[in-house]
Design a protein around this motif. Structure first.
Motif, PDB file in Angstrom:
ATOM      1  N   PHE A  93       0.775  -1.141   0.084  1.00  0.00           N
ATOM      2  CA  PHE A  93      -0.021   0.080  -0.130  1.00  0.00           C
ATOM      3  C   PHE A  93       0.933   1.388  -0.001  1.00  0.00           C
ATOM      4  O   PHE A  93       0.652   2.120  -0.989  1.00  0.00           O
ATOM      5  N   LEU A  94       1.815   1.224   0.672  1.00  0.00           N
ATOM      6  CA  LEU A  94       2.814   2.402   1.115  1.00  0.00           C
ATOM      7  C   LEU A  94       3.580   2.511  -0.529  1.00  0.00           C
ATOM      8  O   LEU A  94       3.653   3.776  -0.773  1.00  0.00           O
ATOM      9  N   SER A  95       3.886   1.559  -1.067  1.00  0.00           N
ATOM     10  CA  SER A  95       4.664   1.900  -2.328  1.00  0.00           C
ATOM     11  C   SER A  95       3.694   2.591  -3.382  1.00  0.00           C
ATOM     12  O   SER A  95       3.980   3.525  -4.113  1.00  0.00           O
ATOM     13  N   ALA A  96       2.397   2.122  -3.330  1.00  0.00           N
ATOM     14  CA  ALA A  96       1.468   2.638  -4.316  1.00  0.00           C
ATOM     15  C   ALA A  96       1.163   4.102  -3.682  1.00  0.00           C
ATOM     16  O   ALA A  96       1.268   4.846  -4.670  1.00  0.00           O
ATOM     17  N   LEU A  97       1.185   4.409  -2.470  1.00  0.00           N
ATOM     18  CA  LEU A  97       0.861   5.596  -2.177  1.00  0.00           C
ATOM     19  C   LEU A  97       2.008   6.555  -2.570  1.00  0.00           C
ATOM     20  O   LEU A  97       1.596   7.760  -3.111  1.00  0.00           O
ATOM     21  N   THR A  98       3.055   6.103  -2.285  1.00  0.00           N
ATOM     22  CA  THR A  98       4.323   7.127  -2.546  1.00  0.00           C
ATOM     23  C   THR A  98       4.398   7.467  -4.091  1.00  0.00           C
ATOM     24  O   THR A  98       5.261   8.357  -4.369  1.00  0.00           O
ATOM     25  N   GLU A  99       3.694   6.793  -4.872  1.00  0.00           N
ATOM     26  CA  GLU A  99       3.848   7.028  -6.401  1.00  0.00           C
ATOM     27  C   GLU A  99       2.883   8.575  -6.313  1.00  0.00           C
ATOM     28  O   GLU A  99       3.147   9.286  -7.470  1.00  0.00           O
ATOM     29  N   LEU A 100       2.139   8.807  -5.437  1.00  0.00           N
ATOM     30  CA  LEU A 100       1.611  10.267  -5.405  1.00  0.00           C
ATOM     31  C   LEU A 100       1.637  11.138  -4.421  1.00  0.00           C
ATOM     32  O   LEU A 100       1.797  12.292  -4.441  1.00  0.00           O
ATOM     33  N   THR A 101       2.107  10.533  -2.986  1.00  0.00           N
ATOM     34  CA  THR A 101       2.493  11.369  -2.190  1.00  0.00           C
ATOM     35  C   THR A 101       3.153  10.493  -0.852  1.00  0.00           C
ATOM     36  O   THR A 101       3.205   9.440  -1.017  1.00  0.00           O
ATOM     37  N   THR A 102       3.955  11.254  -0.254  1.00  0.00           N
ATOM     38  CA  THR A 102       4.564  10.628   0.998  1.00  0.00           C
ATOM     39  C   THR A 102       3.700  10.691   2.136  1.00  0.00           C
ATOM     40  O   THR A 102       2.986  11.653   2.334  1.00  0.00           O
ATOM     41  N   PRO A 103       3.901   9.591   2.907  1.00  0.00           N
ATOM     42  CA  PRO A 103       3.122   9.452   4.492  1.00  0.00           C
ATOM     43  C   PRO A 103       3.511  10.633   5.329  1.00  0.00           C
ATOM     44  O   PRO A 103       2.724  10.880   6.213  1.00  0.00           O
ATOM     45  N   ASP A 104       4.770  11.037   5.055  1.00  0.00           N
ATOM     46  CA  ASP A 104       5.285  11.945   6.109  1.00  0.00           C
ATOM     47  C   ASP A 104       4.631  13.279   6.493  1.00  0.00           C
ATOM     48  O   ASP A 104       4.259  13.819   5.781  1.00  0.00           O
ATOM     49  N   ALA A 105       4.347  13.127   8.031  1.00  0.00           N
ATOM     50  CA  ALA A 105       3.674  14.328   8.501  1.00  0.00           C
ATOM     51  C   ALA A 105       2.134  14.404   7.895  1.00  0.00           C
ATOM     52  O   ALA A 105       1.672  15.236   8.208  1.00  0.00           O
ATOM     53  N   LYS A 106       1.571  13.316   7.299  1.00  0.00           N
ATOM     54  CA  LYS A 106       0.278  13.466   6.854  1.00  0.00           C
ATOM     55  C   LYS A 106      -0.587  13.083   7.876  1.00  0.00           C
ATOM     56  O   LYS A 106      -0.399  12.126   8.850  1.00  0.00           O
ATOM     57  N   ARG A 107      -1.999  13.445   7.690  1.00  0.00           N
ATOM     58  CA  ARG A 107      -3.226  12.900   8.642  1.00  0.00           C
ATOM     59  C   ARG A 107      -4.210  11.989   7.574  1.00  0.00           C
ATOM     60  O   ARG A 107      -4.723  12.090   6.430  1.00  0.00           O
ATOM     61  N   PHE A 108      -4.159  10.846   8.235  1.00  0.00           N
ATOM     62  CA  PHE A 108      -5.104   9.791   7.358  1.00  0.00           C
ATOM     63  C   PHE A 108      -6.266   9.245   8.163  1.00  0.00           C
ATOM     64  O   PHE A 108      -6.270   9.076   9.288  1.00  0.00           O
ATOM     65  N   LEU A 109      -7.273   9.137   7.308  1.00  0.00           N
ATOM     66  CA  LEU A 109      -8.465   8.625   7.605  1.00  0.00           C
ATOM     67  C   LEU A 109      -8.707   7.104   7.083  1.00  0.00           C
ATOM     68  O   LEU A 109      -8.633   7.034   5.848  1.00  0.00           O
TER      69      LEU A 109
END
Ligand code: NDP
Length: 285
Positions: A113-129
């Protein structure tokens, strides 16, 4: 005749029950062919009572590793020699890797999931629902926390499971985590960067099912991700696109967890496009 003859492939596979409809073989063997790897990925029906023998058999026959799917992701841990960090936190393994003769349990679901996400944005300091608190949600929540997310808010139908995941994240990682109950169509509060559906809502054959969500609270600044691989274009994916959000579908996670598994087993980084193409063919058929 030149060269040495070798009729022995390297073996990996998946243990599950029921497993016949699991499409991973098509995706992984497409990568093996593409990269000229003389490896095989076997789809193996293993009932719960046979898991211990199956793992012993895999050792005896020199398997280089194997995936575990329902119902073995937790039970397999008793038969392994060690766990990776996130698998230990989640208490679930979906990918076993032979490292120097030891079977080590990893969890590639959340990492995929994280690799797919990082194609668009980094998880760093983000707020997730995060909608959901089952296996997929636990895997995603833990990896997001380990990858530096600022906050994870868990929304789940059953309160106990949702609170348990929020507590796991708060107690065992440095992320800020909380639980919010899911009543009626959920209204996304301001301030979330990424919205993730990690429930099974929308999975084939219930493709008409919709997440109880007020889609007017989707904001174009948000990234919206769905874990449902089949069909990839869920109602949520389409609603989010219509709202102007950037979107990640469930094939992204499935392909990327497969990429990681192949990397762990073979040391080769496979072509994700070839793997996605093989899956799209399976789901079109
Ligand atoms: P689990 O059974 O462990 O969890 C299911 C989750 O969905 C729970 O949070 C459950 O809530 C929730 N849920 C199910 N039906 C409803 C409903 N009608 N309304 C509200 N909530 C609902 O499953 P997994 O976590 O293992 O899998 C979830 C999905 O993730 C599956 O569709 C699976 O295909 C997908 N997946 C995708 C992967 C990928 O690579 N793309 C990898 C792994 C999984 P409750 O706790 O209240 O029951």
């Amino acid at each position: 005749m030149g060269g040495e003859l070798n009729f022995k492939q390297e073996i990996v596979g998946v243990f599950g029950h029921p497993v016949a409809e699991n499409p991973t073989q098509a995706m992984v063997e497409a990568a093996f062919r593409h990269h000229g790897l003389d490896w095989r990925y076997l789809t193996l029906e293993v009932g719960p009572d046979d898991l211990a023998d199956a793992v012993r058999g895999a050792r005896a026959m020199g398997f280089r590793g194997f995936n575990c799917t329902i119902p073995h992701k937790v039970a397999v841990i008793d038969h392994l020699d060690g766990l990776g960090e996130s698998a230990e936190l989640m208490g679930a393994v979906n990918c076993v890797v032979d490292r120097d003769g030891r079977f080590i349990g990893e969890n590639t679901d959340g990492k995929g999931f994280l690799s797919a996400l990082t194609e668009l944005t980094t998880p760093d300091a983000k707020r997730f629902l995060l909608f959901g608190a089952g296996g997929a949600a636990r895997a995603i929540g833990v990896e997001l926390a380990l990858a530096g997310a600022a906050a994870v808010t868990v929304v789940n139908r059953s309160r106990s499971r949702g609170e348990e995941l929020a507590a796991l994240l708060s107690d065992r990682t440095s992320v800020t985590a909380d639980f919010r109950p899911w009543e009626g169509d959920f209204r996304i509060p301001a301030g979330f960067d990424v919205v993730v559906n990690a429930t099974s809502i929308g999975l084939y054959p219930d493709t008409d099912a919709r997440l109880p969500l007020d889609i007017h609270t989707l904001d174009p600044s948000m990234v919206v991700a769905d874990v449902i691989p089949n069909p990839p274009r869920t109602h949520l994916v389409r609603d989010a696109e219509a709202a102007g959000c950037r979107v990640i579908d469930g094939l992204g996670m499935l392909v990327n967890q497969g990429v990681l598994g192949i990397e762990y087993w073979t040391g080769v980084t496979p072509d994700a496009g070839v793997m996605r193409g093989a899956l799209e063919e399976v789901f079109r058929a």
